[in-house]
Scaffold this motif. Sequence first.
Motif, mmCIF file in Angstrom:
data_model
loop_
_atom_site.group_PDB
_atom_site.id
_atom_site.type_symbol
_atom_site.label_atom_id
_atom_site.label_comp_id
_atom_site.label_asym_id
_atom_site.label_seq_id
_atom_site.Cartn_x
_atom_site.Cartn_y
_atom_site.Cartn_z
ATOM 1 N N VAL A 45 0.855 -1.182 0.000
ATOM 2 C CA VAL A 45 0.000 0.000 0.000
ATOM 3 C C VAL A 45 0.890 1.231 0.000
ATOM 4 O O VAL A 45 1.966 1.231 0.614
ATOM 5 C CB VAL A 45 -0.985 -0.006 1.196
ATOM 6 C CG1 VAL A 45 -0.286 0.128 2.528
ATOM 7 C CG2 VAL A 45 -2.046 1.070 1.027
ATOM 8 N N HIS A 46 0.452 2.263 -0.719
ATOM 9 C CA HIS A 46 1.239 3.477 -0.903
ATOM 10 C C HIS A 46 0.335 4.685 -0.664
ATOM 11 O O HIS A 46 -0.846 4.659 -1.016
ATOM 12 C CB HIS A 46 1.807 3.530 -2.328
ATOM 13 C CG HIS A 46 2.474 2.256 -2.724
ATOM 14 N ND1 HIS A 46 3.820 2.058 -2.557
ATOM 15 C CD2 HIS A 46 1.967 1.099 -3.217
ATOM 16 C CE1 HIS A 46 4.115 0.834 -2.965
ATOM 17 N NE2 HIS A 46 3.015 0.241 -3.362
ATOM 18 N N GLN A 47 0.914 5.747 -0.111
ATOM 19 C CA GLN A 47 0.180 6.993 0.092
ATOM 20 C C GLN A 47 0.725 8.028 -0.888
ATOM 21 O O GLN A 47 1.940 8.198 -1.013
ATOM 22 C CB GLN A 47 0.342 7.480 1.536
ATOM 23 C CG GLN A 47 -0.552 8.640 1.886
ATOM 24 C CD GLN A 47 -0.510 8.964 3.386
ATOM 25 O OE1 GLN A 47 0.433 8.609 4.090
ATOM 26 N NE2 GLN A 47 -1.547 9.629 3.849
ATOM 27 N N ASP A 48 -0.164 8.713 -1.585
ATOM 28 C CA ASP A 48 0.217 9.707 -2.581
ATOM 29 C C ASP A 48 1.062 10.797 -1.922
ATOM 30 O O ASP A 48 0.664 11.377 -0.913
ATOM 31 C CB ASP A 48 -1.050 10.302 -3.200
ATOM 32 C CG ASP A 48 -0.781 11.182 -4.403
ATOM 33 O OD1 ASP A 48 0.132 12.026 -4.341
ATOM 34 O OD2 ASP A 48 -1.510 11.038 -5.400
ATOM 35 N N ALA A 49 2.227 11.082 -2.502
ATOM 36 C CA ALA A 49 3.146 12.068 -1.932
ATOM 37 C C ALA A 49 2.598 13.488 -2.020
ATOM 38 O O ALA A 49 2.950 14.338 -1.204
ATOM 39 C CB ALA A 49 4.500 11.982 -2.649
ATOM 40 N N SER A 50 1.724 13.755 -2.984
ATOM 41 C CA SER A 50 1.191 15.108 -3.128
ATOM 42 C C SER A 50 -0.249 15.242 -2.644
ATOM 43 O O SER A 50 -0.747 16.359 -2.509
ATOM 44 C CB SER A 50 1.289 15.567 -4.590
ATOM 45 O OG SER A 50 0.521 14.715 -5.419
ATOM 46 N N ASP A 51 -0.923 14.131 -2.396
ATOM 47 C CA ASP A 51 -2.302 14.150 -1.893
ATOM 48 C C ASP A 51 -2.446 13.056 -0.840
ATOM 49 O O ASP A 51 -2.754 11.911 -1.159
ATOM 50 C CB ASP A 51 -3.298 13.921 -3.029
ATOM 51 C CG ASP A 51 -4.741 13.881 -2.550
ATOM 52 O OD1 ASP A 51 -5.006 14.119 -1.354
ATOM 53 O OD2 ASP A 51 -5.617 13.603 -3.389
ATOM 54 N N PRO A 52 -2.235 13.389 0.428
ATOM 55 C CA PRO A 52 -2.234 12.366 1.485
ATOM 56 C C PRO A 52 -3.584 11.694 1.733
ATOM 57 O O PRO A 52 -3.658 10.740 2.502
ATOM 58 C CB PRO A 52 -1.758 13.127 2.722
ATOM 59 C CG PRO A 52 -2.007 14.559 2.432
ATOM 60 C CD PRO A 52 -1.937 14.720 0.943
ATOM 61 N N THR A 53 -4.634 12.128 1.040
ATOM 62 C CA THR A 53 -5.927 11.443 1.183
ATOM 63 C C THR A 53 -6.029 10.246 0.244
ATOM 64 O O THR A 53 -6.951 9.448 0.371
ATOM 65 C CB THR A 53 -7.110 12.388 0.903
ATOM 66 O OG1 THR A 53 -7.085 12.801 -0.463
ATOM 67 C CG2 THR A 53 -7.097 13.586 1.829
ATOM 68 N N THR A 54 -5.083 10.115 -0.702
ATOM 69 C CA THR A 54 -5.164 9.064 -1.717
ATOM 70 C C THR A 54 -4.170 7.943 -1.428
ATOM 71 O O THR A 54 -2.998 8.188 -1.178
ATOM 72 C CB THR A 54 -4.912 9.644 -3.122
ATOM 73 O OG1 THR A 54 -5.888 10.659 -3.371
ATOM 74 C CG2 THR A 54 -5.025 8.580 -4.192
ATOM 75 N N PHE A 55 -4.683 6.713 -1.472
ATOM 76 C CA PHE A 55 -3.878 5.518 -1.223
ATOM 77 C C PHE A 55 -4.007 4.575 -2.412
ATOM 78 O O PHE A 55 -5.052 4.513 -3.058
ATOM 79 C CB PHE A 55 -4.353 4.802 0.049
ATOM 80 C CG PHE A 55 -4.106 5.584 1.293
ATOM 81 C CD1 PHE A 55 -2.961 5.385 2.050
ATOM 82 C CD2 PHE A 55 -5.011 6.555 1.704
ATOM 83 C CE1 PHE A 55 -2.721 6.121 3.196
ATOM 84 C CE2 PHE A 55 -4.786 7.297 2.853
ATOM 85 C CZ PHE A 55 -3.639 7.087 3.601
ATOM 86 N N LEU A 56 -2.938 3.837 -2.683
ATOM 87 C CA LEU A 56 -2.908 2.890 -3.787
ATOM 88 C C LEU A 56 -2.405 1.542 -3.292
ATOM 89 O O LEU A 56 -1.350 1.457 -2.661
ATOM 90 C CB LEU A 56 -1.971 3.391 -4.891
ATOM 91 C CG LEU A 56 -1.711 2.415 -6.032
ATOM 92 C CD1 LEU A 56 -2.930 2.347 -6.957
ATOM 93 C CD2 LEU A 56 -0.472 2.790 -6.804
ATOM 94 N N PHE A 57 -3.180 0.504 -3.564
ATOM 95 C CA PHE A 57 -2.706 -0.863 -3.377
ATOM 96 C C PHE A 57 -2.093 -1.328 -4.690
ATOM 97 O O PHE A 57 -2.637 -1.066 -5.766
ATOM 98 C CB PHE A 57 -3.856 -1.811 -3.021
ATOM 99 C CG PHE A 57 -4.126 -1.914 -1.559
ATOM 100 C CD1 PHE A 57 -3.373 -2.744 -0.756
ATOM 101 C CD2 PHE A 57 -5.144 -1.176 -0.988
ATOM 102 C CE1 PHE A 57 -3.620 -2.842 0.597
ATOM 103 C CE2 PHE A 57 -5.409 -1.265 0.356
ATOM 104 C CZ PHE A 57 -4.643 -2.097 1.164
ATOM 105 N N TYR A 58 -0.957 -2.023 -4.597
ATOM 106 C CA TYR A 58 -0.309 -2.642 -5.745
ATOM 107 C C TYR A 58 -0.098 -4.097 -5.365
ATOM 108 O O TYR A 58 0.576 -4.392 -4.365
ATOM 109 C CB TYR A 58 1.019 -1.930 -6.054
ATOM 110 C CG TYR A 58 1.730 -2.482 -7.254
ATOM 111 C CD1 TYR A 58 1.206 -2.306 -8.527
ATOM 112 C CD2 TYR A 58 2.919 -3.173 -7.121
ATOM 113 C CE1 TYR A 58 1.857 -2.809 -9.639
ATOM 114 C CE2 TYR A 58 3.582 -3.672 -8.228
ATOM 115 C CZ TYR A 58 3.049 -3.486 -9.479
ATOM 116 O OH TYR A 58 3.702 -3.988 -10.581
#
Length: 107
Positions: A45-58
């Motif tokens: 799981v990753h948190q967007d560096a420019s938008d901390p409300t957005t997370f991405l699972f890879y």
Amino acid sequence: MGFKEILVVTARLRAKQGKEGELRTALEQLVLDCGHHEGLLLYSVHQDASDPTTFLFYEHYLSERAFKEHLASDELVTAQKMFNDLTEGEAQLETWRMTARIGEICQ
């Protein structure tokens, strides 16, 4: 098995305003809780560096069956109920087939 048979999944989630920390903690715990799932090669799981409300699972799975079993797991079913209070909207889910790579796949 060749790497081209691996199913790659991405899922984007958006935290409700002010819930970013709680969601991050819950997502990090989910990664730990799902580590034993059969056929799951990579789950990050990753948190967007420019938008901390957005997370991405890879995610990488040995097969579509392994992915479906992950979706039906107790851990994910329980987490999804909690996510209703922490996220805005639906998760954006995409599936991919790997066509080229360098490096090792986690196991």
